[in-house]
Design a protein around this motif. Structure first.
Motif, PDB file in Angstrom:
ATOM      1  N   GLN A  31       0.824  -1.208   0.000  1.00 42.96           N
ATOM      2  CA  GLN A  31       0.000   0.000   0.000  1.00 42.96           C
ATOM      3  C   GLN A  31       0.862   1.263   0.000  1.00 42.96           C
ATOM      4  OE1 GLN A  31      -3.589   0.203  -0.025  1.00 42.96           O
ATOM      5  NE2 GLN A  31      -2.923   2.268  -0.577  1.00 42.96           N
ATOM      6  N   SER A  32       1.952   1.281   0.748  1.00 40.32           N
ATOM      7  CA  SER A  32       2.828   2.455   0.788  1.00 40.32           C
ATOM      8  C   SER A  32       3.466   2.710  -0.573  1.00 40.32           C
ATOM      9  CB  SER A  32       3.924   2.264   1.842  1.00 40.32           C
ATOM     10  OG  SER A  32       3.372   2.091   3.117  1.00 40.32           O
ATOM     11  N   LEU A  33       3.864   1.643  -1.268  1.00 42.95           N
ATOM     12  CA  LEU A  33       4.433   1.804  -2.607  1.00 42.95           C
ATOM     13  C   LEU A  33       3.392   2.362  -3.573  1.00 42.95           C
ATOM     14  CD1 LEU A  33       6.849   1.364  -4.490  1.00 42.95           C
ATOM     15  CD2 LEU A  33       6.024  -0.968  -4.886  1.00 42.95           C
ATOM     16  N   ALA A  34       2.151   1.892  -3.465  1.00 43.38           N
ATOM     17  CA  ALA A  34       1.087   2.418  -4.320  1.00 43.38           C
ATOM     18  C   ALA A  34       0.816   3.889  -4.020  1.00 43.38           C
ATOM     19  CB  ALA A  34      -0.181   1.590  -4.120  1.00 43.38           C
ATOM     20  N   ASP A  35       0.857   4.268  -2.753  1.00 44.96           N
ATOM     21  CA  ASP A  35       0.646   5.674  -2.401  1.00 44.96           C
ATOM     22  C   ASP A  35       1.777   6.544  -2.937  1.00 44.96           C
ATOM     23  OD1 ASP A  35      -1.653   4.975  -1.096  1.00 44.96           O
ATOM     24  OD2 ASP A  35      -0.730   4.881   0.898  1.00 44.96           O
ATOM     25  N   GLY A  36       3.012   6.032  -2.891  1.00 46.02           N
ATOM     26  CA  GLY A  36       4.131   6.793  -3.443  1.00 46.02           C
ATOM     27  C   GLY A  36       4.012   6.991  -4.941  1.00 46.02           C
ATOM     28  N   LEU A  37       3.610   5.953  -5.660  1.00 43.75           N
ATOM     29  CA  LEU A  37       3.402   6.100  -7.111  1.00 43.75           C
ATOM     30  C   LEU A  37       2.252   7.048  -7.411  1.00 43.75           C
ATOM     31  CD1 LEU A  37       3.869   2.378  -8.216  1.00 43.75           C
ATOM     32  CD2 LEU A  37       5.482   4.271  -8.475  1.00 43.75           C
ATOM     33  N   LYS A  38       1.218   7.011  -6.589  1.00 44.91           N
ATOM     34  CA  LYS A  38       0.097   7.941  -6.795  1.00 44.91           C
ATOM     35  C   LYS A  38       0.550   9.385  -6.630  1.00 44.91           C
ATOM     36  CE  LYS A  38      -2.397   9.088  -3.491  1.00 44.91           C
ATOM     37  NZ  LYS A  38      -3.276   9.175  -2.297  1.00 44.91           N
ATOM     38  N   LEU A  39       1.361   9.661  -5.601  1.00 45.02           N
ATOM     39  CA  LEU A  39       1.854  11.021  -5.397  1.00 45.02           C
ATOM     40  C   LEU A  39       2.723  11.483  -6.562  1.00 45.02           C
ATOM     41  CD1 LEU A  39       2.767  11.023  -1.604  1.00 45.02           C
ATOM     42  CD2 LEU A  39       0.967  12.342  -2.718  1.00 45.02           C
ATOM     43  N   ALA A  40       3.488  10.553  -7.139  1.00 51.66           N
ATOM     44  CA  ALA A  40       4.373  10.928  -8.250  1.00 51.66           C
ATOM     45  C   ALA A  40       3.594  11.377  -9.477  1.00 51.66           C
ATOM     46  CB  ALA A  40       5.286   9.758  -8.599  1.00 51.66           C
ATOM     47  N   ASP A  71       1.015  18.739  -9.941  1.00 48.96           N
ATOM     48  CA  ASP A  71       1.827  19.596  -9.078  1.00 48.96           C
ATOM     49  C   ASP A  71       1.267  21.012  -9.133  1.00 48.96           C
ATOM     50  OD1 ASP A  71       3.723  20.622  -7.442  1.00 48.96           O
ATOM     51  OD2 ASP A  71       5.383  20.456  -8.854  1.00 48.96           O
ATOM     52  N   ILE A  72       0.583  21.422  -8.067  1.00 49.89           N
ATOM     53  CA  ILE A  72      -0.060  22.736  -8.005  1.00 49.89           C
ATOM     54  C   ILE A  72       0.795  23.661  -7.149  1.00 49.89           C
ATOM     55  CG2 ILE A  72      -2.133  24.004  -7.326  1.00 49.89           C
ATOM     56  CD1 ILE A  72      -3.698  21.408  -7.699  1.00 49.89           C
ATOM     57  N   MET A  73       1.092  24.842  -7.691  1.00 45.76           N
ATOM     58  CA  MET A  73       1.878  25.834  -6.961  1.00 45.76           C
ATOM     59  C   MET A  73       1.026  27.072  -6.737  1.00 45.76           C
ATOM     60  SD  MET A  73       5.537  27.609  -7.944  1.00 45.76           S
ATOM     61  CE  MET A  73       6.362  26.035  -7.899  1.00 45.76           C
ATOM     62  N   VAL A 111      12.256  29.271  -3.614  1.00 46.12           N
ATOM     63  CA  VAL A 111      12.284  28.764  -2.243  1.00 46.12           C
ATOM     64  C   VAL A 111      11.252  27.665  -2.066  1.00 46.12           C
ATOM     65  CG1 VAL A 111      12.105  29.406   0.193  1.00 46.12           C
ATOM     66  CG2 VAL A 111      13.080  31.006  -1.447  1.00 46.12           C
ATOM     67  N   TYR A 112      10.078  27.834  -2.683  1.00 49.19           N
ATOM     68  CA  TYR A 112       9.015  26.836  -2.601  1.00 49.19           C
ATOM     69  C   TYR A 112       9.492  25.499  -3.169  1.00 49.19           C
ATOM     70  CZ  TYR A 112       4.407  24.737  -3.440  1.00 49.19           C
ATOM     71  OH  TYR A 112       3.324  23.903  -3.468  1.00 49.19           O
ATOM     72  N   PHE A 113      10.327  25.554  -4.195  1.00 49.39           N
ATOM     73  CA  PHE A 113      10.798  24.327  -4.842  1.00 49.39           C
ATOM     74  C   PHE A 113      11.908  23.665  -4.030  1.00 49.39           C
ATOM     75  CE2 PHE A 113      13.834  22.190  -7.651  1.00 49.39           C
ATOM     76  CZ  PHE A 113      13.001  21.254  -8.249  1.00 49.39           C
ATOM     77  N   ILE A 114      12.811  24.462  -3.441  1.00 50.73           N
ATOM     78  CA  ILE A 114      13.987  23.885  -2.800  1.00 50.73           C
ATOM     79  C   ILE A 114      13.738  23.495  -1.347  1.00 50.73           C
ATOM     80  CG2 ILE A 114      15.056  25.968  -1.833  1.00 50.73           C
ATOM     81  CD1 ILE A 114      17.715  24.954  -2.993  1.00 50.73           C
ATOM     82  N   ALA A 115      12.663  23.989  -0.724  1.00 50.16           N
ATOM     83  CA  ALA A 115      12.402  23.694   0.691  1.00 50.16           C
ATOM     84  C   ALA A 115      12.260  22.193   0.956  1.00 50.16           C
ATOM     85  CB  ALA A 115      11.164  24.458   1.161  1.00 50.16           C
ATOM     86  N   PRO A 116      11.482  21.419   0.189  1.00 46.88           N
ATOM     87  CA  PRO A 116      11.410  19.970   0.463  1.00 46.88           C
ATOM     88  C   PRO A 116      12.753  19.268   0.317  1.00 46.88           C
ATOM     89  CG  PRO A 116       9.633  20.658  -1.000  1.00 46.88           C
ATOM     90  CD  PRO A 116      10.577  21.798  -0.915  1.00 46.88           C
ATOM     91  N   VAL A 117      13.590  19.769  -0.605  1.00 47.44           N
ATOM     92  CA  VAL A 117      14.918  19.170  -0.790  1.00 47.44           C
ATOM     93  C   VAL A 117      15.787  19.417   0.440  1.00 47.44           C
ATOM     94  CG1 VAL A 117      16.952  19.124  -2.265  1.00 47.44           C
ATOM     95  CG2 VAL A 117      14.699  19.492  -3.269  1.00 47.44           C
ATOM     96  N   ILE A 118      15.713  20.646   0.988  1.00 46.72           N
ATOM     97  CA  ILE A 118      16.491  20.969   2.190  1.00 46.72           C
ATOM     98  C   ILE A 118      16.033  20.120   3.368  1.00 46.72           C
ATOM     99  CG2 ILE A 118      17.026  22.813   3.835  1.00 46.72           C
ATOM    100  CD1 ILE A 118      16.802  24.787   1.593  1.00 46.72           C
ATOM    101  N   ALA A 119      14.750  19.806   3.431  1.00 42.68           N
ATOM    102  CA  ALA A 119      14.250  18.987   4.534  1.00 42.68           C
ATOM    103  C   ALA A 119      14.643  17.522   4.397  1.00 42.68           C
ATOM    104  CB  ALA A 119      12.726  19.109   4.616  1.00 42.68           C
ATOM    105  N   SER A 135       1.862  19.591  -2.911  1.00 42.50           N
ATOM    106  CA  SER A 135       1.224  18.417  -3.497  1.00 42.50           C
ATOM    107  C   SER A 135       2.258  17.648  -4.309  1.00 42.50           C
ATOM    108  CB  SER A 135       0.037  18.822  -4.388  1.00 42.50           C
ATOM    109  OG  SER A 135       0.480  19.651  -5.456  1.00 42.50           O
ATOM    110  N   SER A 136       1.860  16.512  -4.835  1.00 41.51           N
ATOM    111  CA  SER A 136       2.689  15.693  -5.709  1.00 41.51           C
ATOM    112  C   SER A 136       4.004  15.305  -5.023  1.00 41.51           C
ATOM    113  CB  SER A 136       2.942  16.433  -7.024  1.00 41.51           C
ATOM    114  OG  SER A 136       3.572  15.579  -7.960  1.00 41.51           O
ATOM    115  N   LEU A 137       5.123  15.330  -5.760  1.00 44.40           N
ATOM    116  CA  LEU A 137       6.391  14.850  -5.239  1.00 44.40           C
ATOM    117  C   LEU A 137       6.961  15.740  -4.137  1.00 44.40           C
ATOM    118  CD1 LEU A 137       8.299  13.509  -8.384  1.00 44.40           C
ATOM    119  CD2 LEU A 137       7.416  12.211  -6.447  1.00 44.40           C
ATOM    120  N   LYS A 138       6.642  17.021  -4.159  1.00 43.36           N
ATOM    121  CA  LYS A 138       7.144  17.912  -3.098  1.00 43.36           C
ATOM    122  C   LYS A 138       6.544  17.523  -1.752  1.00 43.36           C
ATOM    123  CE  LYS A 138       7.832  21.872  -6.168  1.00 43.36           C
ATOM    124  NZ  LYS A 138       7.286  21.251  -7.383  1.00 43.36           N
TER     125      LYS A 138
END
Length: 430
Positions: A61-70, A74-76, A84-92, A241-244
């Motif tokens: 189920q977790s793998l399916a949820d990850g594919l769904k998010l991918a 992607d709404i901004m 900054v909005y784009f790089i914040a998840p990467v920094i975390a 949303s999405s991958l972020k």
């Protein structure tokens, strides 16, 4: 240079790359397993099945949820600060994986004929690297909430900054006692120093403070104030949303694995098996030690799940009071006690039993005073209520305009006339 550092220094480039890929895979796989296990365990606690459709017994189920998010859109937000909005998840996310590099997962092994240790790098300041990574990770949360251009994510980000800073102090103080006894900041040296006994028994107050602080450090229940849905919509990642959003989700669970691995290395002897199994040669194998290490980490992860399914979310002032008025003072007193014991033991002619009795009396007096001194009441003296939570006084009178007073007096007069008892003449006329 220690034997572990010598082995790691001789690692060829292909082995270093293989270890980096393996560390990333361990973090991702443990995250997927942890998410699914959390949903199943909490479901069992609440007498419901949990995930049971996708894959064998629902374990995909977790793998399916990850594919769904991918594949989600992607709404901004329009008002977002796009870089900054784009790089914040990467920094975390990145610091959570970097902290894995100094964790000793096991002893000496042979990988394709090359002798090495199940650790990427053994730094003389490995403990400080983990603390630094956890401190940098909060920047991703703060920047993500600020860059969203929305007030509620910003409020959640500010809460998270105050929370991490507060519990980072308690977390660092709880490690000081371990460093004093091990005599090193290297995680491998700390594990090696526990050959004669795990620090969980010798430094039990430090272990308790560390466990409480690591739950607050990872924003997990009952300390998940930055993500309190009832107060702040969805927390600092409301506008993501999405991958972020998936990166924020991944960072949280990887941080849980990281602090659990640090607790295992600092207090539970790393990959060493408990006594009397540690006397068997079978448990001195590096790969067996890796399995023992993962089992200990799984115990800590289960505690995370257990707390979420058991305890309600704390109020913000209660949460901050716990950190500043309980964990930090207890850690400071415990460090002073350890300093006094070690100094007295090293001095000539010192009687350790007398020192322990004196320190016990001092600690008992401090605790009694701390519990007997009441908090400052914030409500009026007529109401027997004592709390630090800011509330307005009950006898507060709000001034009203003149027309409102006239309207209220007219309505009260009319209600009095309508509800008055009929006179004797009126009854006779009827």
């Amino acid at each position: 240079m220690t034997h572990t550092q010598q082995l790691l220094a001789d690692d060829p480039l292909w082995l270093i790359i293989l270890k980096v890929v393996a560390l990333f895979a361990v973090g991702v796989v443990l995250t997927l397993v942890m998410i699914n296990a959390e949903r199943k365990v909490v479901g069992r606690m609440q007498q419901r099945p949990g995930p049971n459709r996708v894959g064998p017994n629902g374990w995909l189920q977790s793998l399916a949820d990850g594919l769904k998010l991918a594949f989600k859109e992607d709404i901004m937000p329009v008002l977002a600060d796009k870089p900054v909005y784009f790089i914040a998840p990467v920094i975390a996310t990145i610091p959570a994986f970097v902290a894995f590099s100094v964790i000793p997962f096991g002893g000496e092994v042979s990988i394709f004929g090359e002798p090495t240790v199940l650790q990427l790098v053994d730094l003389p300041v490995g403990v400080l690297v983990v603390l630094a990574c956890s401190s940098i990770g909060v920047y991703g949360i703060v920047l993500g909430g600020w860059a969203s251009g929305s007030p509620y994510p910003l409020l959640a980000a500010l809460r998270s900054a105050a929370q991490v800073i507060s519990y980072e102090i308690a977390l660092g103080l709880s490690i000081v006692a371990v460093i004093l006894y091990a005599g090193s900041l290297s995680t491998a040296d700390i594990v090696e120093a526990q050959q004669t006994g795990w620090y969980v028994w010798l430094l039990l107050p430090s272990f308790v403070v560390f466990v409480i602080a690591m739950v607050g450090e990872t924003n997990r229940a009952p300390f998940d104030l930055p993500e309190a849905e009832s107060e702040l919509v969805g927390g600092f990642h409301t506008e993501y949303s999405s991958l972020k959003f998936a990166l924020f989700f991944l960072a949280e669970y990887v941080n849980m694995v990281t602090v659990s691995a640090m607790a295992t290395a600092l207090f539970l002897g790393g990959g060493m098996a408990p006594w009397p199994l540690s006397n068997l040669d079978f448990f001195h194998n590096g790969w067996v030690q890796f399995a023992v290490f993962i089992a200990k980490v799984a115990i800590f992860l289960f505690v995370f799940i257990w707390l979420r399914g058991t305890l309600p979310r704390m109020r913000y002032d209660q949460f901050m009071r716990l950190g500043w008025k309980a964990l930090v003072p207890i850690s400071l007193l415990w460090i002073l006690t350890i300093f006094a014991i070690r100094t007295y033991r090293n001095s000539e002619g010192g009687d350790l039993s007398t020192l322990l009795v004196v320190l016990g009396i001092v600690l008992a007096v401090v605790l009694v005073v701390a519990f007997l001194v009441p908090d400052k009441p914030t409500r009026s003296a007529e109401v027997e209520f004592v709390s630090d939570y800011p509330v307005p006084p009950l006898d507060l009178e709000v001034p009203t305009p003149a027309r409102h007073r006239l309207r209220a007096s007219a309505s009260s007069t009319a209600s009095t006339v309508s509800t008055a008892a009929p006179s004797k003449s009126e009854i006779e006329n009827v």
